[in-house]
Write a protein that holds these residues in place. Structure first.
Motif, short mmCIF file in Angstrom:
data_model
loop_
_atom_site.label_atom_id
_atom_site.label_comp_id
_atom_site.label_asym_id
_atom_site.label_seq_id
_atom_site.Cartn_x
_atom_site.Cartn_y
_atom_site.Cartn_z
N LEU A 456 -8.15 19.31 -24.34
CA LEU A 456 -7.42 20.49 -25.08
C LEU A 456 -8.41 20.92 -26.10
CD1 LEU A 456 -3.81 19.60 -24.77
CD2 LEU A 456 -5.11 21.38 -23.35
N ALA A 457 -9.34 20.00 -26.46
CA ALA A 457 -10.23 19.92 -27.84
C ALA A 457 -10.97 21.31 -27.44
CB ALA A 457 -11.06 19.05 -27.95
N GLY A 458 -11.41 21.98 -26.50
CA GLY A 458 -12.24 22.98 -26.32
C GLY A 458 -11.56 24.22 -26.65
N SER A 459 -10.33 24.49 -26.80
CA SER A 459 -9.63 25.52 -27.44
C SER A 459 -9.58 25.54 -28.88
CB SER A 459 -8.39 25.76 -26.65
OG SER A 459 -7.51 26.80 -27.26
N ARG A 460 -10.30 26.13 -29.48
CA ARG A 460 -10.46 26.14 -30.91
C ARG A 460 -9.08 26.44 -31.51
NH1 ARG A 460 -15.63 28.61 -30.10
NH2 ARG A 460 -17.31 26.76 -30.63
N VAL A 461 -8.41 27.39 -31.24
CA VAL A 461 -6.96 27.81 -32.06
C VAL A 461 -5.95 26.76 -31.71
CG1 VAL A 461 -5.10 29.38 -31.75
CG2 VAL A 461 -7.68 30.24 -31.80
N LEU A 462 -6.02 26.24 -30.36
CA LEU A 462 -5.03 25.03 -30.01
C LEU A 462 -5.19 23.82 -31.14
CD1 LEU A 462 -2.53 23.76 -28.48
CD2 LEU A 462 -4.27 23.26 -26.61
N TYR A 463 -6.63 23.79 -31.01
CA TYR A 463 -7.09 22.47 -31.67
C TYR A 463 -6.64 22.47 -33.16
CZ TYR A 463 -10.30 18.90 -33.73
OH TYR A 463 -10.75 17.74 -34.10
N LEU A 464 -7.00 23.80 -33.73
CA LEU A 464 -6.53 24.19 -35.29
C LEU A 464 -5.09 23.83 -35.29
CD1 LEU A 464 -8.56 27.03 -36.31
CD2 LEU A 464 -8.64 24.73 -37.47
N ALA A 465 -4.17 24.19 -34.62
CA ALA A 465 -2.93 24.33 -34.93
C ALA A 465 -2.45 22.86 -34.57
CB ALA A 465 -2.28 25.21 -33.43
N ALA A 466 -2.88 22.19 -33.57
CA ALA A 466 -2.56 20.58 -33.45
C ALA A 466 -2.88 19.83 -34.75
CB ALA A 466 -3.20 20.24 -32.18
N MET A 467 -4.14 19.87 -35.19
CA MET A 467 -4.64 19.31 -36.10
C MET A 467 -3.75 19.42 -37.39
SD MET A 467 -6.79 17.08 -35.13
CE MET A 467 -7.87 16.56 -36.32
N VAL A 468 -3.62 20.84 -37.79
CA VAL A 468 -2.82 21.21 -39.11
C VAL A 468 -1.47 20.86 -38.83
CG1 VAL A 468 -2.14 23.19 -40.50
CG2 VAL A 468 -4.45 22.93 -39.41
N GLY A 469 -1.09 20.85 -37.64
CA GLY A 469 0.59 20.51 -37.69
C GLY A 469 0.71 18.87 -37.66
N ALA A 470 -0.33 18.17 -37.34
CA ALA A 470 0.05 16.72 -37.22
C ALA A 470 -0.36 16.54 -38.80
CB ALA A 470 -1.15 15.97 -36.64
N GLY A 471 -1.36 16.58 -39.58
CA GLY A 471 -1.65 16.38 -40.88
C GLY A 471 -0.40 16.81 -41.72
N GLY A 472 -0.01 18.23 -41.66
CA GLY A 472 1.18 18.78 -42.33
C GLY A 472 2.56 18.16 -42.12
N ALA A 473 2.77 17.53 -40.99
CA ALA A 473 3.92 16.89 -40.77
C ALA A 473 4.04 15.60 -41.42
CB ALA A 473 4.12 16.85 -39.11
N LEU A 474 2.92 14.90 -41.43
CA LEU A 474 2.87 13.38 -42.11
C LEU A 474 2.86 13.83 -43.77
CD1 LEU A 474 1.77 10.48 -42.09
CD2 LEU A 474 -0.35 11.06 -42.44
N TYR A 475 2.21 14.90 -44.40
CA TYR A 475 2.28 14.86 -45.52
C TYR A 475 3.56 15.44 -45.89
CZ TYR A 475 -1.33 14.47 -49.05
OH TYR A 475 -2.31 13.78 -50.04
N GLY A 476 4.34 16.28 -45.39
CA GLY A 476 5.51 16.66 -45.71
C GLY A 476 6.65 15.63 -45.60
N ALA A 477 6.54 14.93 -44.54
CA ALA A 477 7.42 13.60 -44.51
C ALA A 477 7.21 12.84 -45.62
CB ALA A 477 7.38 12.81 -43.06
N VAL A 478 6.27 12.21 -45.93
CA VAL A 478 5.95 11.10 -46.92
C VAL A 478 6.53 12.12 -48.40
CG1 VAL A 478 4.16 10.26 -48.57
CG2 VAL A 478 4.07 10.18 -45.73
#
Length: 510
Positions: A456-478
């Motif tokens: 799925l890394a070939g889709s830049r938009v999907l990759y951006l959304a997944a990475m931002v979502g993962a990082g944002g979820a972790l930071y928000g939870a902490v």
């Protein structure tokens, strides 16, 4: 970010509630204004990047190497000198306006005289008319600098932020229209003039200032000494920022400098937005508390912890998303800016430390020592850039890192000595943030691996959304559940903001 910082300043200062409330409101307005300007700049930058080519931006960047440095000289530290002045009368304001008018007119004339030689030195005749056009902005500077400084002195950050936003919006609209009409690099310079004109007219009106000339030698000496040192410091710092642009433009051309500047601008954006907003209110608070080192130290460390908490994850994220972010925003022609951006993101946290440490130096009148540090850093960056040119844009970015490390370490050391901190207290303020961002880096690495494995890394938009979502979820939870030391107040504020309205009303009744 700012509300908690302002509460902390109030609590540590032991001042009246009105002081804390004012600092909180002012920081919110500074941050809001800066965020608005950054978003407008980013939005129009995306559009302009698709209407123009990297060389057009490179031409303007080359011109701004000279005009930007002269701009600091023309300003002569006006705003900061007025902020620090204990008493300010009409003759002081008229004296400053007269000095600015003379210096800015002289700079405009000088730029027109040297325009042919400037273009010849860079080997591009297109630079001559562009420099002449940009020089007109200096004729507006005296009429904008004085009322803007008066608004800053009066802590009227609401009007200041609105003016900044209006100027940025006007400049973006004008540049976009002119670029669409095919004016190329000139559209960027003309748009800047339109934005400056809008800010000039609005700032004079909001400050209630009418231009008037006068000269008081005593006022010129009193305000001029501090302002001159600040101007020298700003010019050296600006020269540091433009070292890479100058040498790249000279040896590699307008296209590469446009690409490098795009990466560097994105790497600087979190620092500009977050620590830039904190700097203004932190500087004012430290100046008012400068006789109490311990309170100043506590305020500085609180600001450093808070700003680093918000800025550092943005830089960690850029290590993974630089390439898809640039291509999605600006298009394939800008893809070569991604690698320099990733390298420069490593220096992001160092920029934050250096910028907030500068607030300590400025508020405690340690500008002479800071100037020496900036000169040392400038020498390192010149040598590093000259060496890095052999390996292209990535080599320039890599060889710039020692300069950032030196600058942050020396400025933090100056802040430590000025406030009597010690490296141990500074390390304890930053350790929870470093530990949390190390965990986030592992989460992003795992997310990247999972996306790559799943194809799925070939889709830049999907990759951006997944990475931002993962990082944002972790930071928000902490932040909400396990806030680091020093951020419990910020956690409570976010929990309050994120609670459903009906739940807040129930808790309030109880």
């Amino acid at each position: 970010m700012p509300p908690c910082l302002c509460e902390r300043i109030r609590d540590l200062a032991g001042g009246p509630v009105s002081l804390g409330a004012g600092l909180r409101t002012n920081t919110l307005w500074v941050l809001t204004g800066d965020l608005g300007v950054q978003l407008v700049s980013l939005g129009f930058g995306v559009v302009l990047a698709r209407l123009l080519v990297p060389a057009d931006f490179g031409l303007l960047v080359t011109v701004q190497i000279l005009t930007g440095a002269l701009g600091f000289l023309a300003a002569n530290g006006t705003s900061e000198a007025l902020v620090r002045a204990k008493v300010l009368g009409p003759r002081d304001v008229r004296t400053l306006f007269a000095l600015l008018l003379v210096s800015c007119t002289a700079i405009c004339a000088a730029l027109n005289l040297i325009a042919p030689a400037f273009a010849a030195w860079f080997g591009d005749p297109r630079l001559e008319p562009l420099l002449r056009l940009s020089s007109l902005g200096f004729l507006l500077r005296p009429f904008m600098a004085v009322p803007t400084a008066l608004l800053h002195r009066a802590m009227r950050f609401r009007e200041f932020s609105v003016l900044m936003f209006a100027g940025g919006l006007s400049a973006g609209l004008a540049s976009t229209l002119l670029a669409f009409l095919g004016l190329g690099a000139a559209s960027l310079a003309l748009g800047g003039l339109v934005g400056a004109l809008v800010r000039t007219l609005l700032s004079a009106r909001r400050a209630g200032w009418v231009p008037a000339l006068g000269f008081d030698p005593a006022a010129a000496r009193t305000l001029g000494v501090y302002g001159f040192k600040l101007s020298v410091n700003d010019i050296i710092q600006y020269a540091r920022a433009q070292t890479a642009n100058t040498l790249i433009s000279r040896h590699l051309g307008a296209g590469p400098v446009g690409l490098y500047n795009k990466g560097d601008s994105l790497a600087e954006m979190p620092n500009d937005l977050l620590s830039g907003a904190a700097y203004q209110t932190l500087f004012r608070a430290l100046a008012s508390l400068q006789d109490d080192r311990e309170q100043c130290a506590a305020v500085f460390l609180s600001a450093l912890t808070l700003v680093s908490f918000y800025a550092m994850p943005l830089y960690v994220g850029l290590l993974w998303v630089a390439e898809p972010l640039i291509v999605v925003l600006y298009g394939e022609p800008w893809a070569a800016a991604a690698l320099p951006l990733q390298v420069l993101a490593l220096a992001g946290p160092l920029r934050v430390i250096a910028n907030l440490s500068r607030a300590v130096a400025a508020s405690h009148n340690q500008l002479g020592r800071e100037i020496r540090i900036q000169l040392e850093t400038l020498a390192l960056l010149v040598c590093g850039t000259a060496i890095g040119l052999h390996w292209g844009l990535v080599g320039v970015a890599v060889c710039a890192l020692p300069g950032f490390i030196h600058n942050a370490a020396r400025l933090a050391g100056l802040a430590n000595r000025t406030l009597g901190l010690g490296w141990g207290r500074l390390g304890r303020a930053l350790w929870p943030i470093l530990r949390l961002n190390g965990i986030m880096a592992l989460v992003l690495a795992a997310t990247d691996l999972a996306l790559t494995t799943a194809g799925l890394a070939g889709s830049r938009v999907l990759y951006l959304a997944a990475m931002v979502g993962a990082g944002g979820a972790l930071y928000g939870a902490v932040l909400l559940l396990l806030p680091p030391l020093g951020l419990q107040g910020e956690s409570r504020r976010w929990r309050t903001l994120t609670q459903p309205r009906f739940l807040r009303s129930i808790i309030g009744r109880k």
